[in-house]
Motif scaffolding. Structure first.
Motif, PDB file in Angstrom:
ATOM      1  N   ASP A 215       4.231   3.172  16.573  1.00 19.55           N
ATOM      2  CA  ASP A 215       5.445   3.945  16.323  1.00 19.55           C
ATOM      3  C   ASP A 215       6.202   3.494  15.084  1.00 19.55           C
ATOM      4  N   CYS A 216       5.922   2.297  14.573  1.00 20.89           N
ATOM      5  CA  CYS A 216       6.818   1.765  13.542  1.00 20.89           C
ATOM      6  C   CYS A 216       6.156   1.092  12.347  1.00 20.89           C
ATOM      7  N   LEU A 217       4.904   0.653  12.438  1.00 14.70           N
ATOM      8  CA  LEU A 217       4.352  -0.149  11.344  1.00 14.70           C
ATOM      9  C   LEU A 217       4.257   0.627  10.030  1.00 14.70           C
ATOM     10  N   GLY A 218       3.872   1.893  10.099  1.00 12.95           N
ATOM     11  CA  GLY A 218       3.820   2.681   8.871  1.00 12.95           C
ATOM     12  C   GLY A 218       5.172   2.721   8.187  1.00 12.95           C
ATOM     13  N   ALA A 219       6.213   2.973   8.962  1.00  8.85           N
ATOM     14  CA  ALA A 219       7.564   3.062   8.403  1.00  8.85           C
ATOM     15  C   ALA A 219       8.083   1.700   7.955  1.00  8.85           C
ATOM     16  N   ILE A 220       7.711   0.633   8.662  1.00 10.61           N
ATOM     17  CA  ILE A 220       8.131  -0.709   8.238  1.00 10.61           C
ATOM     18  C   ILE A 220       7.617  -1.008   6.835  1.00 10.61           C
ATOM     19  N   ALA A 221       6.367  -0.656   6.557  1.00  9.64           N
ATOM     20  CA  ALA A 221       5.814  -0.871   5.219  1.00  9.64           C
ATOM     21  C   ALA A 221       6.610  -0.108   4.170  1.00  9.64           C
ATOM     22  N   ILE A 222       7.045   1.097   4.522  1.00 10.33           N
ATOM     23  CA  ILE A 222       7.811   1.923   3.592  1.00 10.33           C
ATOM     24  C   ILE A 222       9.198   1.343   3.362  1.00 10.33           C
ATOM     25  N   ILE A 223       9.858   0.902   4.434  1.00  6.16           N
ATOM     26  CA  ILE A 223      11.184   0.292   4.298  1.00  6.16           C
ATOM     27  C   ILE A 223      11.130  -0.931   3.384  1.00  6.16           C
ATOM     28  N   ARG A 224      10.157  -1.790   3.609  1.00  6.75           N
ATOM     29  CA  ARG A 224      10.052  -2.997   2.789  1.00  6.75           C
ATOM     30  C   ARG A 224       9.773  -2.652   1.339  1.00  6.75           C
ATOM     31  N   ALA A 225       8.923  -1.661   1.095  1.00  9.67           N
ATOM     32  CA  ALA A 225       8.636  -1.240  -0.280  1.00  9.67           C
ATOM     33  C   ALA A 225       9.865  -0.646  -0.947  1.00  9.67           C
ATOM     34  N   ALA A 226      10.759  -0.064  -0.131  1.00 14.98           N
ATOM     35  CA  ALA A 226      11.984   0.533  -0.663  1.00 14.98           C
ATOM     36  C   ALA A 226      13.064  -0.500  -0.954  1.00 14.98           C
ATOM     37  N   GLY A 227      12.826  -1.759  -0.559  1.00 16.07           N
ATOM     38  CA  GLY A 227      13.824  -2.801  -0.765  1.00 16.07           C
ATOM     39  C   GLY A 227      14.663  -3.097   0.456  1.00 16.07           C
ATOM     40  N   GLY A 228      14.313  -2.494   1.598  1.00 18.48           N
ATOM     41  CA  GLY A 228      15.026  -2.765   2.830  1.00 18.48           C
ATOM     42  C   GLY A 228      14.468  -3.975   3.558  1.00 18.48           C
ATOM     43  N   ARG A 229      15.083  -4.294   4.696  1.00 18.45           N
ATOM     44  CA  ARG A 229      14.662  -5.448   5.486  1.00 18.45           C
ATOM     45  C   ARG A 229      14.361  -5.040   6.920  1.00 18.45           C
ATOM     46  N   THR A 230      13.426  -5.752   7.525  1.00 16.56           N
ATOM     47  CA  THR A 230      13.157  -5.621   8.956  1.00 16.56           C
ATOM     48  C   THR A 230      12.919  -7.013   9.518  1.00 16.56           C
ATOM     49  N   ASN A 231      12.962  -7.113  10.846  1.00 19.82           N
ATOM     50  CA  ASN A 231      12.546  -8.361  11.475  1.00 19.82           C
ATOM     51  C   ASN A 231      11.036  -8.514  11.354  1.00 19.82           C
ATOM     52  N   ASP A 232      10.526  -9.669  11.748  1.00 17.99           N
ATOM     53  CA  ASP A 232       9.083  -9.931  11.702  1.00 17.99           C
ATOM     54  C   ASP A 232       8.443  -9.278  12.920  1.00 17.99           C
ATOM     55  N   PHE A 233       8.142  -7.999  12.807  1.00 14.21           N
ATOM     56  CA  PHE A 233       7.666  -7.247  13.957  1.00 14.21           C
ATOM     57  C   PHE A 233       6.338  -7.774  14.496  1.00 14.21           C
ATOM     58  N   LEU A 234       5.471  -8.265  13.643  1.00 17.61           N
ATOM     59  CA  LEU A 234       4.138  -8.692  14.083  1.00 17.61           C
ATOM     60  C   LEU A 234       4.142 -10.047  14.779  1.00 17.61           C
ATOM     61  N   ALA A 235       5.281 -10.747  14.806  1.00 13.80           N
ATOM     62  CA  ALA A 235       5.358 -12.030  15.507  1.00 13.80           C
ATOM     63  C   ALA A 235       5.111 -11.831  16.997  1.00 13.80           C
ATOM     64  N   ASN A 236       4.573 -12.866  17.619  1.00  8.86           N
ATOM     65  CA  ASN A 236       4.349 -12.854  19.076  1.00  8.86           C
ATOM     66  C   ASN A 236       3.484 -11.679  19.517  1.00  8.86           C
ATOM     67  N   ASP A 237       2.416 -11.429  18.756  1.00 14.44           N
ATOM     68  CA  ASP A 237       1.456 -10.374  19.078  1.00 14.44           C
ATOM     69  C   ASP A 237       2.102  -8.997  19.107  1.00 14.44           C
ATOM     70  N   GLY A 238       2.988  -8.748  18.155  1.00 17.10           N
ATOM     71  CA  GLY A 238       3.633  -7.448  18.088  1.00 17.10           C
ATOM     72  C   GLY A 238       2.657  -6.300  17.907  1.00 17.10           C
ATOM     73  N   LEU A 239       1.508  -6.566  17.281  1.00 20.90           N
ATOM     74  CA  LEU A 239       0.537  -5.502  17.057  1.00 20.90           C
ATOM     75  C   LEU A 239       0.111  -4.852  18.365  1.00 20.90           C
ATOM     76  N   THR A 240      -0.273  -5.650  19.341  1.00 23.83           N
ATOM     77  CA  THR A 240      -0.790  -5.087  20.586  1.00 23.83           C
ATOM     78  C   THR A 240       0.234  -5.045  21.717  1.00 23.83           C
ATOM     79  N   ALA A 241       1.258  -5.915  21.658  1.00 25.95           N
ATOM     80  CA  ALA A 241       2.244  -5.965  22.738  1.00 25.95           C
ATOM     81  C   ALA A 241       3.535  -5.234  22.412  1.00 25.95           C
TER      82      ALA A 241
END
Length: 261
Positions: A215-241
């Motif tokens: 639901d969010c990884l595609g948009a997270i990449a876009i936000i970061r490329a735009a100069g925005g910030r996000t938390n470390d979503f992939l921490a603690n097995d964020g990919l699958t959990a």
């Protein structure tokens, strides 16, 4: 033409996301014919979701059979030991989609060696394509985008995501913090689109106490490329959990992230 393997995948994804969007839009234009099933409370799936995901996975496998695939509808294929991983939501915002609303999209992200490389989010009904990544600027239909410059919660609108993995009390706590700070909120049913609206400045920020990676990884990449910030979503097995998500422009990020408590 670049021989860089990441760029080649990025170029391929442009064609795939548009093709998938056209397929999904075709289903959208004949909603009354769709077979719809329930996956749980307020969690629906239709043949449009499945067939769109199958199209995406097939196109990727034709060019990069060595890459892993992780989709909302078909799950994970080949994750163990794969360097490249595609993360896909064929229709983010299925409930709005099935309700005849325009706030749904196709989301594609690509990771290599565990690092998020790029994302594409396409809104077929609005014909808006958001893209961006480590090697690509964030754009909306080819135009460079940036998040809002505001720093306070009163400087814009914050979108708050909700799903059946979050308790009503969790949601109300987040909303209470925002409202007591003088902010206001929005929700449209598509986390990916709302995150892209952060990237292009339509929203000040986005928070959700738990969201799945597709639901969010595609948009997270876009936000970061735009100069925005996000938390470390992939921490603690964020990919699958899955994980919590907070996103905003650099000036408002700390205030937005604090809404999650």
């Amino acid at each position: 033409m670049s021989t860089d393997p990441i760029y080649q995948r990025y170029s391929l994804a442009h064609g795939i996301v548009k093709e998938a969007g056209a397929l999904a839009l075709g289903y959208f234009n004949r909603l009354e014919t769709l077979t719809v099933k329930s996956k749980g409370l307020q969690d629906l799936v239709s043949e449009a979701d499945l067939q769109t995901e199958l199209l995406i996975s097939r196109r990727i496998a034709e060019s990069y059979p060595e890459d892993a695939f992780f989709g909302e509808e078909t799950g994970a294929t080949g994750l163990q030991g794969a360097r490249g991983v595609w993360v896909v939501d064929p229709i983010d915002g299925t409930q709005p989609f099935l309700s005849g609303q325009s706030c749904w999209c196709v989301s594609i992200a690509f990771l290599f060696d565990g690092e998020l490389q790029f994302g594409l989010v396409y809104s077929p009904k609005e014909d808006e394509l958001f893209v961006g990544g480590l090697q690509a600027p964030a754009t909306l239909n080819g135009r460079i985008i940036h998040p809002q410059a505001g720093a306070r919660l009163t400087d814009g609108v914050v979108s708050i995501g909700y799903n059946n993995r979050i308790t009503p009390d969790d949601l109300l706590a987040v909303m209470g913090r925002l409202l007591h700070a003088g902010g206001t909120y929005q929700r449209n049913g598509s986390g990916a689109l709302c995150l892209c609206y952060v990237a292009c400045g339509r929203l000040l920020g986005y928070v959700e106490s738990h969201i799945n990676s597709w639901d969010c990884l595609g948009a997270i990449a876009i936000i970061r490329a735009a100069g925005g910030r996000t938390n470390d979503f992939l921490a603690n097995d964020g990919l699958t959990a899955g994980n919590r998500i907070a996103a905003a422009g650099p000036n408002a990020y700390e205030a937005v992230a604090a809404l999650l408590g």
